[in-house]
Design a protein around this motif. Structure first.
Motif, short mmCIF file in Angstrom:
data_model
loop_
_atom_site.label_atom_id
_atom_site.label_comp_id
_atom_site.label_asym_id
_atom_site.label_seq_id
_atom_site.Cartn_x
_atom_site.Cartn_y
_atom_site.Cartn_z
N LYS A 251 -6.52 -2.08 -7.15
CA LYS A 251 -5.99 -1.26 -6.04
C LYS A 251 -5.06 -0.16 -6.57
O LYS A 251 -5.06 0.96 -6.07
CB LYS A 251 -5.16 -2.16 -5.10
N ASP B 3 -7.27 2.46 -8.34
CA ASP B 3 -8.02 3.22 -7.33
C ASP B 3 -7.09 4.09 -6.48
O ASP B 3 -7.51 5.10 -5.92
CB ASP B 3 -8.83 2.26 -6.43
N GLY B 4 -5.83 3.69 -6.37
CA GLY B 4 -4.86 4.49 -5.62
C GLY B 4 -4.31 5.66 -6.41
O GLY B 4 -3.43 6.39 -5.94
N ASP C 200 0.83 -1.21 0.00
CA ASP C 200 0.00 0.00 0.00
C ASP C 200 0.87 1.25 0.00
O ASP C 200 0.57 2.24 -0.68
CB ASP C 200 -0.92 0.01 1.23
#
Ligand code: NIG
Ligand code: FE
Length: 426
Positions: free
Chosen positions: A318, A321-322, A285
Protein backbone atom coordinates in the motif's frame (compact mmCIF):
# COMPACT_ATOMS: atom_id res chain seq x y z
CA UNK A 1 40.97 6.29 -21.88
CA UNK A 2 39.72 6.07 -18.31
CA UNK A 3 42.47 5.46 -15.78
CA UNK A 4 41.77 2.97 -12.95
CA UNK A 5 43.76 1.52 -10.06
CA UNK A 6 41.28 -1.26 -9.29
CA UNK A 7 39.08 -3.21 -11.67
CA UNK A 8 36.46 -5.87 -11.11
CA UNK A 9 35.76 -8.00 -14.18
CA UNK A 10 33.70 -10.93 -15.39
CA UNK A 11 30.88 -10.57 -12.90
CA UNK A 12 27.92 -12.71 -13.74
CA UNK A 13 25.78 -9.67 -13.03
CA UNK A 14 25.86 -6.12 -11.70
CA UNK A 15 22.58 -4.76 -10.34
CA UNK A 16 22.05 -1.20 -9.22
CA UNK A 17 19.50 1.57 -8.85
CA UNK A 18 20.35 4.79 -10.66
CA UNK A 19 20.50 8.45 -9.80
CA UNK A 20 20.73 10.42 -6.60
CA UNK A 21 17.07 10.87 -5.70
CA UNK A 22 14.73 8.34 -4.14
CA UNK A 23 12.61 5.94 -6.17
CA UNK A 24 8.89 5.82 -5.41
CA UNK A 25 5.88 3.97 -6.82
CA UNK A 26 6.72 2.00 -9.95
CA UNK A 27 10.30 3.40 -9.86
CA UNK A 28 10.88 1.53 -6.59
CA UNK A 29 11.62 -1.58 -8.66
CA UNK A 30 13.87 0.10 -11.25
CA UNK A 31 17.10 -1.79 -11.11
CA UNK A 32 19.66 -1.65 -13.89
CA UNK A 33 21.09 -5.13 -14.54
CA UNK A 34 24.26 -5.68 -16.58
CA UNK A 35 25.41 -9.20 -17.49
CA UNK A 36 29.12 -10.10 -17.77
CA UNK A 37 29.70 -6.90 -15.88
CA UNK A 38 32.77 -4.94 -14.92
CA UNK A 39 33.52 -1.92 -12.81
CA UNK A 40 36.59 0.28 -12.44
CA UNK A 41 37.74 2.39 -9.52
CA UNK A 42 40.19 5.26 -9.21
CA UNK A 43 41.12 5.99 -5.61
CA UNK A 44 37.79 6.05 -3.76
CA UNK A 45 35.42 6.62 -6.71
CA UNK A 46 33.75 4.55 -9.40
CA UNK A 47 35.08 5.61 -12.82
CA UNK A 48 33.50 3.00 -15.06
CA UNK A 49 30.49 0.64 -15.04
CA UNK A 50 29.66 -1.59 -18.01
CA UNK A 51 30.41 -4.97 -19.56
CA UNK A 52 33.79 -6.64 -19.28
CA UNK A 53 34.28 -6.15 -23.00
CA UNK A 54 33.59 -2.43 -22.75
CA UNK A 55 35.98 -2.15 -19.82
CA UNK A 56 38.80 -3.66 -21.86
CA UNK A 57 38.14 -1.09 -24.59
CA UNK A 58 37.74 1.96 -22.40
CA UNK A 59 39.76 1.52 -19.22
CA UNK A 60 43.49 1.74 -18.79
CA UNK A 61 45.06 0.37 -15.61
CA UNK A 62 47.69 2.09 -13.54
CA UNK A 63 50.94 0.12 -13.22
CA UNK A 64 50.13 -1.46 -9.89
CA UNK A 65 46.41 -1.82 -10.51
CA UNK A 66 44.54 -4.53 -8.65
CA UNK A 67 42.22 -6.84 -10.57
CA UNK A 68 39.38 -8.72 -8.95
CA UNK A 69 38.01 -11.65 -10.90
CA UNK A 70 34.29 -11.76 -10.15
CA UNK A 71 33.35 -14.71 -12.39
CA UNK A 72 30.15 -16.28 -11.14
CA UNK A 73 29.51 -13.45 -8.71
CA UNK A 74 27.08 -10.51 -8.50
CA UNK A 75 28.03 -6.90 -7.76
CA UNK A 76 25.67 -4.67 -5.79
CA UNK A 77 25.97 -1.31 -4.03
CA UNK A 78 26.89 -1.58 -0.34
CA UNK A 79 23.85 -1.64 1.91
CA UNK A 80 22.82 1.52 3.73
CA UNK A 81 21.24 0.61 7.06
CA UNK A 82 19.49 3.86 7.97
CA UNK A 83 17.84 2.88 11.26
CA UNK A 84 19.83 1.21 14.05
CA UNK A 85 20.40 1.47 17.79
CA UNK A 86 23.92 0.01 17.66
CA UNK A 87 25.47 1.63 20.77
CA UNK A 88 24.13 -0.06 23.91
CA UNK A 89 25.34 -2.14 26.83
CA UNK A 90 24.14 -5.53 28.03
CA UNK A 91 21.62 -7.72 26.28
CA UNK A 92 18.00 -8.76 26.68
CA UNK A 93 18.27 -12.51 26.06
CA UNK A 94 16.41 -13.24 29.29
CA UNK A 95 13.51 -11.05 28.18
CA UNK A 96 13.60 -12.80 24.80
CA UNK A 97 13.14 -16.13 26.54
CA UNK A 98 10.21 -14.66 28.53
CA UNK A 99 8.63 -13.50 25.29
CA UNK A 100 8.97 -16.99 23.86
CA UNK A 101 6.97 -18.19 26.83
CA UNK A 102 4.19 -15.73 26.13
CA UNK A 103 5.18 -12.45 27.84
CA UNK A 104 4.42 -9.36 25.74
CA UNK A 105 7.01 -6.67 24.82
CA UNK A 106 4.77 -3.94 26.26
CA UNK A 107 4.22 -5.83 29.55
CA UNK A 108 7.94 -6.44 29.99
CA UNK A 109 8.51 -2.72 29.41
CA UNK A 110 5.85 -1.82 32.01
CA UNK A 111 7.53 -4.10 34.55
CA UNK A 112 10.76 -2.07 34.23
CA UNK A 113 12.37 -4.33 31.62
CA UNK A 114 12.55 -3.47 27.94
CA UNK A 115 14.23 -0.24 26.87
CA UNK A 116 14.65 0.85 30.49
CA UNK A 117 16.81 -2.15 31.37
CA UNK A 118 19.13 -1.31 28.47
CA UNK A 119 19.10 2.30 29.69
CA UNK A 120 20.35 1.16 33.11
CA UNK A 121 23.16 -0.92 31.58
CA UNK A 122 24.15 1.84 29.16
CA UNK A 123 24.24 4.50 31.87
CA UNK A 124 26.63 2.27 33.84
CA UNK A 125 28.93 1.41 30.90
CA UNK A 126 32.15 3.28 30.15
CA UNK A 127 32.76 4.91 26.78
CA UNK A 128 35.49 2.35 26.13
CA UNK A 129 33.11 -0.58 26.75
CA UNK A 130 30.46 0.91 24.49
CA UNK A 131 33.08 1.62 21.83
CA UNK A 132 34.52 -1.92 21.86
CA UNK A 133 31.14 -3.67 21.62
CA UNK A 134 29.94 -1.14 19.06
CA UNK A 135 32.97 -1.72 16.82
CA UNK A 136 32.38 -5.49 16.89
CA UNK A 137 28.79 -4.89 15.82
CA UNK A 138 29.98 -2.75 12.91
CA UNK A 139 32.34 -5.59 11.88
CA UNK A 140 29.39 -7.95 11.85
CA UNK A 141 27.30 -5.54 9.76
CA UNK A 142 30.11 -5.05 7.26
CA UNK A 143 30.59 -8.82 6.87
CA UNK A 144 26.94 -8.87 5.81
CA UNK A 145 27.42 -6.11 3.25
CA UNK A 146 26.56 -2.90 5.08
CA UNK A 147 28.86 0.01 4.23
CA UNK A 148 26.93 2.93 5.76
CA UNK A 149 24.95 2.90 8.98
CA UNK A 150 22.81 5.31 10.95
CA UNK A 151 23.14 5.00 14.74
CA UNK A 152 20.70 6.49 17.24
CA UNK A 153 21.27 7.33 20.87
CA UNK A 154 18.30 6.79 23.19
CA UNK A 155 19.57 4.45 25.88
CA UNK A 156 20.63 7.31 28.13
CA UNK A 157 17.47 9.36 28.64
CA UNK A 158 19.64 11.86 30.50
CA UNK A 159 22.03 14.42 29.10
CA UNK A 160 25.39 12.84 29.95
CA UNK A 161 24.59 9.32 28.76
CA UNK A 162 22.93 10.55 25.56
CA UNK A 163 26.04 12.62 24.78
CA UNK A 164 28.23 9.63 25.67
CA UNK A 165 26.39 7.37 23.22
CA UNK A 166 26.66 9.93 20.43
CA UNK A 167 30.35 10.56 21.09
CA UNK A 168 30.97 6.81 20.92
CA UNK A 169 28.99 6.44 17.69
CA UNK A 170 30.92 9.33 16.11
CA UNK A 171 34.25 7.86 17.18
CA UNK A 172 33.21 4.49 15.74
CA UNK A 173 32.63 6.22 12.41
CA UNK A 174 36.10 7.75 12.57
CA UNK A 175 37.83 4.46 13.46
CA UNK A 176 35.86 1.96 11.37
CA UNK A 177 35.82 1.70 7.57
CA UNK A 178 32.03 2.06 7.60
CA UNK A 179 30.39 5.48 7.39
CA UNK A 180 28.34 6.33 10.49
CA UNK A 181 25.53 8.90 10.57
CA UNK A 182 24.33 9.80 14.06
CA UNK A 183 20.81 10.59 15.27
CA UNK A 184 19.83 11.93 18.68
CA UNK A 185 16.96 9.94 20.20
CA UNK A 186 16.69 11.38 23.70
CA UNK A 187 12.92 10.95 23.35
CA UNK A 188 13.11 7.17 23.01
CA UNK A 189 11.21 6.43 26.20
CA UNK A 190 10.04 8.29 29.28
CA UNK A 191 12.57 7.64 32.07
CA UNK A 192 11.29 5.92 35.21
CA UNK A 193 11.81 9.02 37.33
CA UNK A 194 9.53 11.04 34.98
CA UNK A 195 6.91 8.29 34.59
CA UNK A 196 6.24 8.61 38.31
CA UNK A 197 5.59 12.38 38.00
CA UNK A 198 2.38 14.21 37.17
CA UNK A 199 2.79 15.48 33.56
CA UNK A 200 6.08 13.57 33.30
CA UNK A 201 5.76 13.01 29.54
CA UNK A 202 5.69 16.76 28.85
CA UNK A 203 8.28 17.59 31.50
CA UNK A 204 10.74 15.10 30.02
CA UNK A 205 9.99 16.28 26.46
CA UNK A 206 10.85 19.81 27.59
CA UNK A 207 14.11 18.58 29.13
CA UNK A 208 14.97 16.96 25.80
CA UNK A 209 14.03 20.14 23.93
CA UNK A 210 15.58 22.73 26.21
CA UNK A 211 18.63 21.00 27.63
CA UNK A 212 19.66 18.09 25.44
CA UNK A 213 19.00 19.26 21.87
CA UNK A 214 20.95 22.53 22.25
CA UNK A 215 24.00 20.59 23.55
CA UNK A 216 23.79 17.94 20.83
CA UNK A 217 23.59 20.65 18.18
CA UNK A 218 26.29 22.80 19.74
CA UNK A 219 28.73 19.88 19.97
CA UNK A 220 27.72 18.70 16.47
CA UNK A 221 27.12 15.18 17.74
CA UNK A 222 24.18 14.36 15.47
CA UNK A 223 22.70 15.37 12.14
CA UNK A 224 19.15 14.33 13.01
CA UNK A 225 16.72 14.06 15.89
CA UNK A 226 14.28 11.19 16.30
CA UNK A 227 11.30 10.70 18.62
CA UNK A 228 9.29 7.59 19.55
CA UNK A 229 5.82 8.95 18.77
CA UNK A 230 3.50 6.37 20.32
CA UNK A 231 0.44 6.03 22.51
CA UNK A 232 1.64 6.01 26.12
CA UNK A 233 5.11 7.26 25.19
CA UNK A 234 5.48 10.60 23.37
CA UNK A 235 2.06 11.44 22.01
CA UNK A 236 1.59 14.10 19.33
CA UNK A 237 1.81 17.13 21.60
CA UNK A 238 5.01 16.12 23.41
CA UNK A 239 6.54 14.90 20.13
CA UNK A 240 6.03 18.42 18.76
CA UNK A 241 7.93 19.92 21.70
CA UNK A 242 10.92 17.78 20.73
CA UNK A 243 10.61 18.27 16.97
CA UNK A 244 10.20 22.07 17.22
CA UNK A 245 13.45 22.26 19.18
CA UNK A 246 15.18 19.97 16.67
CA UNK A 247 14.17 22.27 13.80
CA UNK A 248 15.16 25.38 15.71
CA UNK A 249 18.65 23.96 16.25
CA UNK A 250 19.12 22.86 12.65
CA UNK A 251 18.70 19.12 13.13
CA UNK A 252 16.95 16.95 10.55
CA UNK A 253 13.89 15.03 11.72
CA UNK A 254 13.25 11.26 11.76
CA UNK A 255 10.31 9.65 13.61
CA UNK A 256 9.46 6.22 15.05
CA UNK A 257 5.86 6.40 13.85
CA UNK A 258 2.68 4.33 14.05
CA UNK A 259 4.56 1.26 15.32
CA UNK A 260 2.14 -0.11 17.88
CA UNK A 261 -0.96 2.04 17.29
CA UNK A 262 -2.30 4.39 14.58
CA UNK A 263 -1.53 7.68 16.33
CA UNK A 264 -0.79 9.86 13.29
CA UNK A 265 3.00 9.74 13.41
CA UNK A 266 3.17 9.52 9.62
CA UNK A 267 1.17 12.74 9.25
CA UNK A 268 3.41 14.39 11.84
CA UNK A 269 6.50 13.33 9.87
CA UNK A 270 5.00 14.89 6.73
CA UNK A 271 4.20 18.13 8.56
CA UNK A 272 7.80 18.44 9.78
CA UNK A 273 9.35 17.44 6.45
CA UNK A 274 11.07 14.49 8.13
CA UNK A 275 13.78 12.58 6.29
CA UNK A 276 12.00 9.39 7.28
CA UNK A 277 9.10 7.99 9.27
CA UNK A 278 9.93 4.48 10.39
CA UNK A 279 8.06 1.34 11.45
CA UNK A 280 4.55 2.29 10.20
CA UNK A 281 2.88 -1.03 11.03
CA UNK A 282 -0.32 0.94 11.70
CA UNK A 283 -0.01 3.76 9.14
CA UNK A 284 -3.37 5.17 7.97
CA UNK A 285 -4.37 5.96 4.39
CA UNK A 286 -4.18 9.66 5.25
CA UNK A 287 -0.67 9.10 6.58
CA UNK A 288 0.40 7.46 3.31
CA UNK A 289 -1.04 10.36 1.34
CA UNK A 290 0.63 12.97 3.52
CA UNK A 291 4.02 11.26 3.31
CA UNK A 292 3.79 10.91 -0.47
CA UNK A 293 2.97 14.62 -0.83
CA UNK A 294 5.79 15.70 1.48
CA UNK A 295 8.31 13.23 -0.03
CA UNK A 296 9.04 11.56 3.32
CA UNK A 297 10.77 8.18 3.06
CA UNK A 298 9.05 5.24 4.76
CA UNK A 299 11.55 3.26 6.80
CA UNK A 300 10.23 -0.29 7.03
CA UNK A 301 11.81 -2.62 9.58
CA UNK A 302 10.53 -6.16 9.03
CA UNK A 303 13.07 -7.60 11.47
CA UNK A 304 11.13 -5.95 14.29
CA UNK A 305 7.75 -7.43 13.37
CA UNK A 306 9.48 -10.81 12.93
CA UNK A 307 11.39 -10.68 16.21
CA UNK A 308 8.37 -9.45 18.19
CA UNK A 309 6.25 -12.13 16.49
CA UNK A 310 3.67 -9.52 15.44
CA UNK A 311 0.82 -10.45 13.17
CA UNK A 312 1.02 -7.07 11.46
CA UNK A 313 3.87 -6.22 9.13
CA UNK A 314 3.99 -2.71 7.69
CA UNK A 315 1.70 -2.51 4.62
CA UNK A 316 4.58 -2.16 2.17
CA UNK A 317 2.47 -2.71 -0.94
CA UNK A 318 0.00 0.00 0.00
CA UNK A 319 2.83 2.37 0.87
CA UNK A 320 4.67 1.74 -2.41
CA UNK A 321 1.47 1.97 -4.46
CA UNK A 322 0.68 5.21 -2.63
CA UNK A 323 3.86 6.76 -4.06
CA UNK A 324 5.97 6.83 -0.89
CA UNK A 325 9.65 5.88 -1.33
CA UNK A 326 10.41 2.86 0.88
CA UNK A 327 13.70 2.09 2.56
CA UNK A 328 14.53 -1.04 4.57
CA UNK A 329 16.65 -1.14 7.71
CA UNK A 330 17.53 -3.63 10.44
CA UNK A 331 16.45 -1.52 13.46
CA UNK A 332 19.31 -3.42 15.14
CA UNK A 333 18.75 -3.18 18.92
CA UNK A 334 18.77 -5.59 21.89
CA UNK A 335 15.01 -5.70 22.45
CA UNK A 336 12.93 -5.68 19.30
CA UNK A 337 15.33 -6.66 16.49
CA UNK A 338 18.60 -8.27 17.48
CA UNK A 339 20.00 -8.67 13.98
CA UNK A 340 22.71 -6.77 12.08
CA UNK A 341 22.08 -8.46 8.75
CA UNK A 342 20.62 -6.54 5.83
CA UNK A 343 20.26 -9.69 3.65
CA UNK A 344 18.09 -11.22 6.39
CA UNK A 345 16.07 -7.99 6.50
CA UNK A 346 15.53 -8.14 2.74
CA UNK A 347 14.39 -11.75 2.91
CA UNK A 348 11.86 -10.84 5.61
CA UNK A 349 10.69 -7.85 3.57
CA UNK A 350 10.10 -9.89 0.44
CA UNK A 351 8.47 -12.89 2.08
CA UNK A 352 6.35 -11.07 4.65
CA UNK A 353 5.59 -7.72 3.00
CA UNK A 354 5.44 -8.94 -0.60
CA UNK A 355 8.17 -6.67 -1.91
CA UNK A 356 10.01 -7.82 -5.02
CA UNK A 357 13.75 -8.44 -4.85
CA UNK A 358 14.38 -5.37 -7.02
CA UNK A 359 12.23 -3.19 -4.75
CA UNK A 360 14.04 -4.46 -1.67
CA UNK A 361 17.47 -3.74 -3.18
CA UNK A 362 16.48 -0.20 -4.17
CA UNK A 363 15.03 0.25 -0.67
CA UNK A 364 18.23 -0.83 1.08
CA UNK A 365 20.65 1.12 -1.09
CA UNK A 366 19.60 4.30 -2.91
CA UNK A 367 16.40 5.10 -1.01
CA UNK A 368 18.12 4.57 2.33
CA UNK A 369 21.03 6.74 1.18
CA UNK A 370 18.65 9.54 0.21
CA UNK A 371 17.01 9.33 3.64
CA UNK A 372 20.45 10.12 5.10
CA UNK A 373 20.96 12.94 2.55
CA UNK A 374 23.79 10.94 0.97
CA UNK A 375 22.12 10.06 -2.33
CA UNK A 376 24.63 12.11 -4.29
CA UNK A 377 27.57 10.04 -2.97
CA UNK A 378 26.36 6.49 -2.28
CA UNK A 379 23.46 4.09 -2.90
CA UNK A 380 24.20 3.07 -6.49
CA UNK A 381 27.03 1.79 -8.66
CA UNK A 382 27.53 4.71 -11.03
CA UNK A 383 30.41 6.79 -12.28
CA UNK A 384 31.27 9.50 -9.78
CA UNK A 385 29.85 7.73 -6.74
CA UNK A 386 31.89 6.40 -3.85
CA UNK A 387 33.20 2.87 -4.49
CA UNK A 388 31.07 1.13 -1.83
CA UNK A 389 30.50 -2.26 -3.41
CA UNK A 390 29.51 -5.74 -2.32
CA UNK A 391 30.36 -9.00 -4.07
CA UNK A 392 27.79 -11.73 -3.73
CA UNK A 393 28.76 -15.39 -4.17
CA UNK A 394 25.78 -15.97 -6.46
CA UNK A 395 25.01 -15.59 -10.17
CA UNK A 396 22.21 -13.02 -9.85
CA UNK A 397 20.70 -10.47 -7.45
CA UNK A 398 17.67 -12.75 -6.88
CA UNK A 399 19.86 -15.11 -4.86
CA UNK A 400 20.37 -12.42 -2.23
CA UNK A 401 16.82 -13.05 -1.04
CA UNK A 402 16.14 -16.49 -2.50
CA UNK A 403 19.04 -18.17 -0.69
CA UNK A 404 18.25 -17.16 2.86
CA UNK A 405 19.81 -17.50 6.29
CA UNK A 406 23.42 -17.80 5.13
CA UNK A 407 25.98 -15.15 4.30
CA UNK A 408 26.69 -14.91 0.58
CA UNK A 409 28.75 -11.72 0.83
CA UNK A 410 32.30 -12.69 -0.02
CA UNK A 411 33.69 -9.26 -0.73
CA UNK A 412 33.12 -5.68 0.37
CA UNK A 413 34.83 -2.56 -0.94
CA UNK A 414 34.47 0.64 1.03
CA UNK A 415 35.68 3.89 -0.51
CA UNK A 416 37.58 1.72 -2.98
CA UNK A 417 39.40 -0.28 -0.29
CA UNK A 418 38.88 -4.01 0.05
CA UNK A 419 37.57 -4.39 3.58
CA UNK A 420 36.11 -7.90 3.34
CA UNK A 421 37.53 -10.71 1.18
CA UNK A 422 40.79 -11.37 -0.55
CA UNK A 423 42.22 -9.47 -3.45
CA UNK A 424 43.37 -11.22 -6.58
CA UNK A 425 46.31 -9.34 -8.02
CA UNK A 426 46.90 -9.26 -11.72
O1 NIG B 1 12.86 0.76 17.20
N1 NIG B 1 10.39 1.64 19.20
C1 NIG B 1 11.25 1.88 20.00
N2 NIG B 1 12.52 1.58 19.93
C2 NIG B 1 13.15 0.43 19.45
C3 NIG B 1 13.19 -0.65 20.46
C4 NIG B 1 14.35 -0.53 21.30
C5 NIG B 1 14.45 -1.55 22.37
O2 NIG B 1 13.56 -2.37 22.60
O3 NIG B 1 15.51 -1.50 23.03
C6 NIG B 1 12.60 0.03 18.13
O4 NIG B 1 11.93 -1.00 17.95
FE1 FE C 1 14.11 1.82 16.22
Amino acid sequence: MILADKIITGASELATPQGSTSCAGSDQKKLKVIKDAALAIREDKIVFVGTTEELHQQVQRTEDAIEIDAAGFTLLPGFVDAHTHTVFAGDRSHEFDMRLQGAKYADIAKAGGGILSTVKATREATEEELFQTGMRRLDSMMLHGTTTVEIKSGYGLELETELKQLRVAKLMGEQHPMTVSTTFLGAHEIPKEYRAMEGGEHKYARLVAEEMIPRVAEEELATACDVFTETGVFELESSRIVLDAAKKHGLEVRIHADELSPLGGAELAAEYGALSADHLEFISDAGIEAMAKAGVTAGLLPGTAFFLMLKEYPPARKIIDGGVPVMLATDFNPGSSHCESMPMTLTLACLNMKMSVAEAIVASTLNAAVSLKMGDRIGSLEVGKQADIIILDAPSHFHLVYHFGINQIIGVLKNGDIVVGEEVED
